[in-house]
Design a protein around this motif. Structure first.
Motif, PDB file in Angstrom:
ATOM      1  N   GLU A   1      -1.202  -3.187 -23.154  1.00 28.05           N
ATOM      2  CA  GLU A   1      -2.122  -2.324 -22.402  1.00 28.05           C
ATOM      3  C   GLU A   1      -3.553  -2.781 -22.644  1.00 28.05           C
ATOM      4  O   GLU A   1      -3.874  -3.350 -23.682  1.00 28.05           O
TER       5      GLU A   1
ATOM      6  N   TRP B   1      -6.762   1.533 -23.041  1.00 23.61           N
ATOM      7  CA  TRP B   1      -5.965   2.749 -23.154  1.00 23.61           C
ATOM      8  C   TRP B   1      -6.857   3.877 -23.655  1.00 23.61           C
ATOM      9  O   TRP B   1      -7.454   3.787 -24.720  1.00 23.61           O
TER      10      TRP B   1
ATOM     11  N   CYS C   1      -7.581   7.923 -24.659  1.00 23.90           N
ATOM     12  CA  CYS C   1      -6.946   9.105 -25.235  1.00 23.90           C
ATOM     13  C   CYS C   1      -7.954  10.248 -25.180  1.00 23.90           C
ATOM     14  O   CYS C   1      -8.644  10.550 -26.153  1.00 23.90           O
TER      15      CYS C   1
ATOM     16  N   GLU D   1      -2.348   5.791 -34.143  1.00 24.43           N
ATOM     17  CA  GLU D   1      -1.327   6.814 -34.380  1.00 24.43           C
ATOM     18  C   GLU D   1      -1.016   7.589 -33.099  1.00 24.43           C
ATOM     19  O   GLU D   1       0.144   7.883 -32.807  1.00 24.43           O
ATOM     20  N   ARG D   2      -2.031   7.900 -32.337  1.00 27.50           N
ATOM     21  CA  ARG D   2      -1.816   8.624 -31.082  1.00 27.50           C
ATOM     22  C   ARG D   2      -1.046   7.768 -30.082  1.00 27.50           C
ATOM     23  O   ARG D   2      -0.167   8.254 -29.372  1.00 27.50           O
ATOM     24  N   TRP D   3      -1.378   6.481 -29.998  1.00 30.00           N
ATOM     25  CA  TRP D   3      -0.667   5.585 -29.090  1.00 30.00           C
ATOM     26  C   TRP D   3       0.806   5.520 -29.494  1.00 30.00           C
ATOM     27  O   TRP D   3       1.703   5.613 -28.650  1.00 30.00           O
TER      28      TRP D   3
ATOM     29  N   SER E   1       2.590   7.710 -31.165  1.00 29.13           N
ATOM     30  CA  SER E   1       3.302   8.967 -30.917  1.00 29.13           C
ATOM     31  C   SER E   1       3.687   9.116 -29.449  1.00 29.13           C
ATOM     32  O   SER E   1       4.669   9.772 -29.128  1.00 29.13           O
ATOM     33  N   ARG E   2       2.947   8.479 -28.569  1.00 29.04           N
ATOM     34  CA  ARG E   2       3.251   8.557 -27.128  1.00 29.04           C
ATOM     35  C   ARG E   2       4.153   7.426 -26.644  1.00 29.04           C
ATOM     36  O   ARG E   2       4.571   7.430 -25.491  1.00 29.04           O
ATOM     37  N   HIS E   3       4.383   6.446 -27.513  1.00 31.32           N
ATOM     38  CA  HIS E   3       5.164   5.281 -27.100  1.00 31.32           C
ATOM     39  C   HIS E   3       6.342   4.977 -28.030  1.00 31.32           C
ATOM     40  O   HIS E   3       6.759   3.835 -28.152  1.00 31.32           O
TER      41      HIS E   3
END
Length: 107
Positions: free
Chosen positions: A15, A18, A20, A69-71, A73-75
């Motif tokens: 990506e 990206w 958030c 960490e956010r990426w 958790s979504r992937h």
């Protein structure tokens, strides 16, 4: 230029830019074998005060780890090789070709 440098180094770009929400943006998310790479890209003109490779402060590194960490958790979570934060610095000279530098594991 940064994505091309990573691809030439054998990585796969997953990506670009990206976002958030209001937390921030990851410039490039890539895979380097079994490692997920979160890559910050900094561009500077020659003669400016700060070299692009000096741009990742402790606060910026912390925000990049949070975004990683956010990426994840979504992937689907972390890959077997974990996560690495890299920096690609692009230096634009007054004349001549841009210089692209890649530093691995900066934070």
């Amino acid at each position: 230029m940064a994505a091309r440098r990573l691809t030439e180094a054998g990585m796969t770009v997953l990506e670009r830019n990206w976002r958030c929400g209001r937390v921030g943006e990851i410039d490039i998310v890539a895979r380097d074998g079994d490692v997920l790479v979160v890559c910050e890209v900094k561009t500077r003109r020659s003669g400016t005060f700060q070299h692009p490779m000096e741009a990742v402060t402790a606060a910026k590194a912390s925000r990049l780890r949070d975004l990683a960490e956010r990426w994840l958790s979504r992937h689907g979570g972390a890959p077997p090789g974990g996560v690495r934060i890299d920096l690609v610095g692009v230096l634009l000279p007054t004349r001549g070709a841009p210089r692209v530098e890649h530093a691995r594991g900066v934070a």
